[in-house]
Scaffold this motif. Structure first.
Motif, PDB file in Angstrom:
ATOM      1  N   SER A  37       1.046  -0.961  -0.020  1.00 35.18           N
ATOM      2  CA  SER A  37      -0.028   0.037   0.082  1.00 35.18           C
ATOM      3  C   SER A  37       0.946   1.123   0.121  1.00 35.18           C
ATOM      4  CB  SER A  37      -0.912   0.170   1.265  1.00 35.18           C
ATOM      5  OG  SER A  37      -0.310   0.076   2.564  1.00 35.18           O
ATOM      6  N   SER A  38       0.241   2.458  -0.299  1.00 32.72           N
ATOM      7  CA  SER A  38       1.297   3.632  -0.480  1.00 32.72           C
ATOM      8  C   SER A  38       0.797   4.378   0.552  1.00 32.72           C
ATOM      9  CB  SER A  38       0.611   4.274  -1.838  1.00 32.72           C
ATOM     10  OG  SER A  38       1.215   5.735  -1.846  1.00 32.72           O
ATOM     11  N   LEU A  39       1.942   4.875   1.374  1.00 34.17           N
ATOM     12  CA  LEU A  39       2.019   5.725   2.407  1.00 34.17           C
ATOM     13  C   LEU A  39       1.647   6.957   2.077  1.00 34.17           C
ATOM     14  CD1 LEU A  39       3.242   5.619   5.413  1.00 34.17           C
ATOM     15  CD2 LEU A  39       5.162   6.496   4.401  1.00 34.17           C
ATOM     16  N   ASN A  40       1.638   7.280   0.784  1.00 30.46           N
ATOM     17  CA  ASN A  40       1.118   8.515   0.483  1.00 30.46           C
ATOM     18  C   ASN A  40      -0.319   9.147   0.827  1.00 30.46           C
ATOM     19  OD1 ASN A  40       3.789   9.059  -0.388  1.00 30.46           O
ATOM     20  ND2 ASN A  40       3.036   8.841  -2.852  1.00 30.46           N
ATOM     21  N   ALA A  41      -0.996   8.135   1.249  1.00 32.22           N
ATOM     22  CA  ALA A  41      -2.197   8.213   1.712  1.00 32.22           C
ATOM     23  C   ALA A  41      -2.670   9.034   2.943  1.00 32.22           C
ATOM     24  CB  ALA A  41      -2.993   6.999   1.504  1.00 32.22           C
ATOM     25  N   ALA A  42      -1.415   8.970   3.648  1.00 29.36           N
ATOM     26  CA  ALA A  42      -1.507   9.565   5.136  1.00 29.36           C
ATOM     27  C   ALA A  42      -2.190  10.913   5.000  1.00 29.36           C
ATOM     28  CB  ALA A  42      -0.029   9.581   5.802  1.00 29.36           C
ATOM     29  N   GLU A  43      -2.971  11.333   5.969  1.00 28.97           N
ATOM     30  CA  GLU A  43      -3.723  12.327   5.948  1.00 28.97           C
ATOM     31  C   GLU A  43      -3.117  13.306   7.111  1.00 28.97           C
ATOM     32  OE1 GLU A  43      -8.151  11.734   4.863  1.00 28.97           O
ATOM     33  OE2 GLU A  43      -7.660   9.923   5.775  1.00 28.97           O
ATOM     34  N   PHE A  44      -2.714  12.957   8.222  1.00 31.09           N
ATOM     35  CA  PHE A  44      -2.253  13.540   9.450  1.00 31.09           C
ATOM     36  C   PHE A  44      -0.694  12.778   9.704  1.00 31.09           C
ATOM     37  CE2 PHE A  44      -6.569  14.141   9.692  1.00 31.09           C
ATOM     38  CZ  PHE A  44      -6.853  15.447  10.551  1.00 31.09           C
ATOM     39  N   ASP A  45      -0.135  13.826  10.385  1.00 32.60           N
ATOM     40  CA  ASP A  45       1.255  13.454  10.466  1.00 32.60           C
ATOM     41  C   ASP A  45       1.789  12.814  11.656  1.00 32.60           C
ATOM     42  OD1 ASP A  45       1.409  15.500  12.304  1.00 32.60           O
ATOM     43  OD2 ASP A  45       2.795  16.811  11.256  1.00 32.60           O
ATOM     44  N   HIS A  46       2.871  12.490  12.285  1.00 32.29           N
ATOM     45  CA  HIS A  46       2.947  11.697  13.610  1.00 32.29           C
ATOM     46  C   HIS A  46       2.547  12.614  14.595  1.00 32.29           C
ATOM     47  CE1 HIS A  46       5.179   8.702  11.470  1.00 32.29           C
ATOM     48  NE2 HIS A  46       6.159   9.666  10.993  1.00 32.29           N
ATOM     49  N   GLN A  47       2.408  13.805  14.754  1.00 31.28           N
ATOM     50  CA  GLN A  47       1.870  14.736  15.726  1.00 31.28           C
ATOM     51  C   GLN A  47       0.462  14.995  15.545  1.00 31.28           C
ATOM     52  OE1 GLN A  47       5.046  15.511  14.473  1.00 31.28           O
ATOM     53  NE2 GLN A  47       5.780  14.371  15.912  1.00 31.28           N
ATOM     54  N   LEU A  48      -0.236  14.212  14.525  1.00 31.93           N
ATOM     55  CA  LEU A  48      -1.650  14.527  14.360  1.00 31.93           C
ATOM     56  C   LEU A  48      -1.999  15.786  13.811  1.00 31.93           C
ATOM     57  CD1 LEU A  48      -3.423  12.223  17.082  1.00 31.93           C
ATOM     58  CD2 LEU A  48      -2.893  11.654  14.807  1.00 31.93           C
ATOM     59  N   ARG A  49      -0.978  16.400  12.981  1.00 32.23           N
ATOM     60  CA  ARG A  49      -1.223  17.668  12.342  1.00 32.23           C
ATOM     61  C   ARG A  49      -1.674  17.375  10.880  1.00 32.23           C
ATOM     62  NH1 ARG A  49       4.612  19.850  14.229  1.00 32.23           N
ATOM     63  NH2 ARG A  49       4.949  18.186  12.602  1.00 32.23           N
ATOM     64  N   PRO A  50      -2.552  17.858  10.361  1.00 27.41           N
ATOM     65  CA  PRO A  50      -3.075  17.671   9.117  1.00 27.41           C
ATOM     66  C   PRO A  50      -1.815  17.745   7.885  1.00 27.41           C
ATOM     67  CG  PRO A  50      -4.621  19.166  10.003  1.00 27.41           C
ATOM     68  CD  PRO A  50      -3.282  19.126  11.023  1.00 27.41           C
ATOM     69  N   VAL A  51      -1.629  16.961   6.961  1.00 29.53           N
ATOM     70  CA  VAL A  51      -0.830  16.979   6.213  1.00 29.53           C
ATOM     71  C   VAL A  51      -0.938  18.247   5.352  1.00 29.53           C
ATOM     72  CG1 VAL A  51       0.294  15.765   4.157  1.00 29.53           C
ATOM     73  CG2 VAL A  51       0.037  14.392   6.206  1.00 29.53           C
ATOM     74  N   PRO A  52      -0.064  19.000   5.199  1.00 30.43           N
ATOM     75  CA  PRO A  52      -0.395  20.301   4.070  1.00 30.43           C
ATOM     76  C   PRO A  52      -0.836  19.809   2.870  1.00 30.43           C
ATOM     77  CG  PRO A  52       1.854  20.434   5.295  1.00 30.43           C
ATOM     78  CD  PRO A  52       1.555  18.966   5.563  1.00 30.43           C
ATOM     79  N   PRO A  53      -1.770  20.745   2.343  1.00 30.04           N
ATOM     80  CA  PRO A  53      -2.461  20.229   1.060  1.00 30.04           C
ATOM     81  C   PRO A  53      -1.758  20.051  -0.118  1.00 30.04           C
ATOM     82  CG  PRO A  53      -3.697  22.220   2.308  1.00 30.04           C
ATOM     83  CD  PRO A  53      -2.388  21.885   2.967  1.00 30.04           C
ATOM     84  N   LYS A  54      -0.468  20.799  -0.312  1.00 27.93           N
ATOM     85  CA  LYS A  54       0.614  20.463  -1.476  1.00 27.93           C
ATOM     86  C   LYS A  54       1.252  19.047  -1.192  1.00 27.93           C
ATOM     87  CE  LYS A  54       4.756  22.671   0.525  1.00 27.93           C
ATOM     88  NZ  LYS A  54       5.577  23.960   0.158  1.00 27.93           N
ATOM     89  N   TYR A  55       1.127  18.405   0.001  1.00 27.43           N
ATOM     90  CA  TYR A  55       1.655  17.208   0.061  1.00 27.43           C
ATOM     91  C   TYR A  55       0.631  16.061  -0.052  1.00 27.43           C
ATOM     92  CZ  TYR A  55       5.830  19.616   1.134  1.00 27.43           C
ATOM     93  OH  TYR A  55       6.980  20.741   1.114  1.00 27.43           O
ATOM     94  N   GLN A  56      -0.637  16.332   0.106  1.00 31.02           N
ATOM     95  CA  GLN A  56      -1.749  15.437   0.150  1.00 31.02           C
ATOM     96  C   GLN A  56      -1.851  14.854  -1.322  1.00 31.02           C
ATOM     97  OE1 GLN A  56      -4.214  14.779   2.395  1.00 31.02           O
ATOM     98  NE2 GLN A  56      -3.622  16.150   3.990  1.00 31.02           N
ATOM     99  N   HIS A  57      -2.064  13.369  -0.945  1.00 31.76           N
ATOM    100  CA  HIS A  57      -2.262  12.684  -2.455  1.00 31.76           C
ATOM    101  C   HIS A  57      -3.663  11.963  -2.162  1.00 31.76           C
ATOM    102  CE1 HIS A  57       2.071  12.627  -3.768  1.00 31.76           C
ATOM    103  NE2 HIS A  57       2.015  12.777  -2.450  1.00 31.76           N
ATOM    104  N   SER A  58      -4.482  11.885  -3.248  1.00 35.55           N
ATOM    105  CA  SER A  58      -5.748  11.411  -3.279  1.00 35.55           C
ATOM    106  C   SER A  58      -5.843   9.748  -2.979  1.00 35.55           C
ATOM    107  CB  SER A  58      -6.510  11.500  -4.507  1.00 35.55           C
ATOM    108  OG  SER A  58      -6.224  10.938  -5.498  1.00 35.55           O
ATOM    109  N   GLN A  59      -6.899   9.259  -2.717  1.00 37.64           N
ATOM    110  CA  GLN A  59      -6.826   7.844  -2.641  1.00 37.64           C
ATOM    111  C   GLN A  59      -6.800   7.123  -3.892  1.00 37.64           C
ATOM    112  OE1 GLN A  59     -10.192   7.221  -0.012  1.00 37.64           O
ATOM    113  NE2 GLN A  59     -11.780   7.528  -1.414  1.00 37.64           N
TER     114      GLN A  59
END
Length: 272
Positions: A37-59
């Motif tokens: 599976s692709s780790l790029n689908a993560a929505e929040f980082d290790h501190q539970l902060r939203p991944v910035p929109p420019k780094y988000q990848h769609s499912q």
């Protein structure tokens, strides 16, 4: 023969996990087949902060990345669809993408921690219904937050008895005892060995039977030699599964742990 049920690709959360590293590690350490599976689908980082929109990848983007890898190496690679219940839906496009590529897809993957969504919530239910529709097992990260607790996976498995659930990590960072107790209670709930100490896997086998667990690793999370050593150079616990575990189980039980259970659960054809 070994089937690794928990492998990743992607460039996210300070990890760079390449397809080349996956293939290298499989060849180097005798892995016959991997579910990726692709780790790029993560929505929040290790501190539970939203991944910035420019780094988000769609499912869908992440699905197609894993599926393309499986298409390139169908005898070695299968795809797991990492879904994003915080930002996205189990919509027509996702159903169609899975339907069109079903032969390459073996599981639906949830990471309640990196989605910051309680696994037994109404946000995840439509995705589980999707898995049920296609007869796909659901693999779920457990540990690190209440959203990703073993108890929530147990509740979801009770709610959807026709679907098989794999409790990945069996409660990462814990003594695994809660996970073992819960897995033993439901016929559709399983565990895997991803970062699980050998003694915990033996406890699960003794408690619930050899059919309730399977090999998984998170490779290549610690680099291309994750199966050999961790990031500090210490011997990987997976070496214990490759070597010491053989002395603790019968040959038949060892084969079930390392590949037969996974072959049956995920529908992966094997030739011995």
């Amino acid at each position: 023969m070994i089937i690794d049920t928990h492998v990743h690709i992607g460039n996210m959360l300070n990890f760079v996990l390449t397809k080349e590293d996956v293939l290298y590690s499989m060849q180097q350490y005798g892995i016959s087949h991997s579910i990726v599976s692709s780790l790029n689908a993560a929505e929040f980082d290790h501190q539970l902060r939203p991944v910035p929109p420019k780094y988000q990848h769609s499912q869908l983007e992440c699905l197609y990345d894993a599926v393309s890898f499986a298409k390139e190496h169908p005898s070695k690679i299968s795809a797991a669809v990492w879904v994003r219940p915080f930002n996205e839906k189990a919509d027509y496009e996702l159903y169609k993408a899975i339907n069109d590529n079903r032969k390459y897809i073996k599981a639906i993957k949830f990471h309640p921690f990196h989605s910051n969504v309680p696994f037994d919530s109404e946000q995840t239910a439509p995705f589980i219904e999707l898995a049920e529709h296609y007869g796909l097992p659901v693999v779920v990260h457990t540990g690190g937050s209440d959203a990703a607790s073993c108890a929530r996976v147990y509740q979801a498995a009770k709610r959807f008895p026709k679907t098989k659930f794999v409790m990945v990590h069996m409660g990462l960072g814990t003594n695994n005892l809660e996970a073992i107790d819960l897995i033993a209670k439901l016929p559709n709930l399983y565990g895997d060995t991803t970062w699980v100490p050998l003694k915990s896997t033996m406890k699960l086998i003794q408690t619930a039977g050899i059919g309730k667990t399977m090999f998984g690793s998170d490779s290549p999370i610690d680099g291309p030699d994750t199966y050999l050593h961790n990031r500090t150079g210490q011997r990987s616990l997976y070496q214990e599964y490759f070597h010491e575990m053989k002395e603790l189980l019968s040959p038949d039980d060892y084969s079930r742990l390392m590949y037969r259970n996974a072959s049956e659960l995920f529908g992966i054809k094997i030739s011995e």
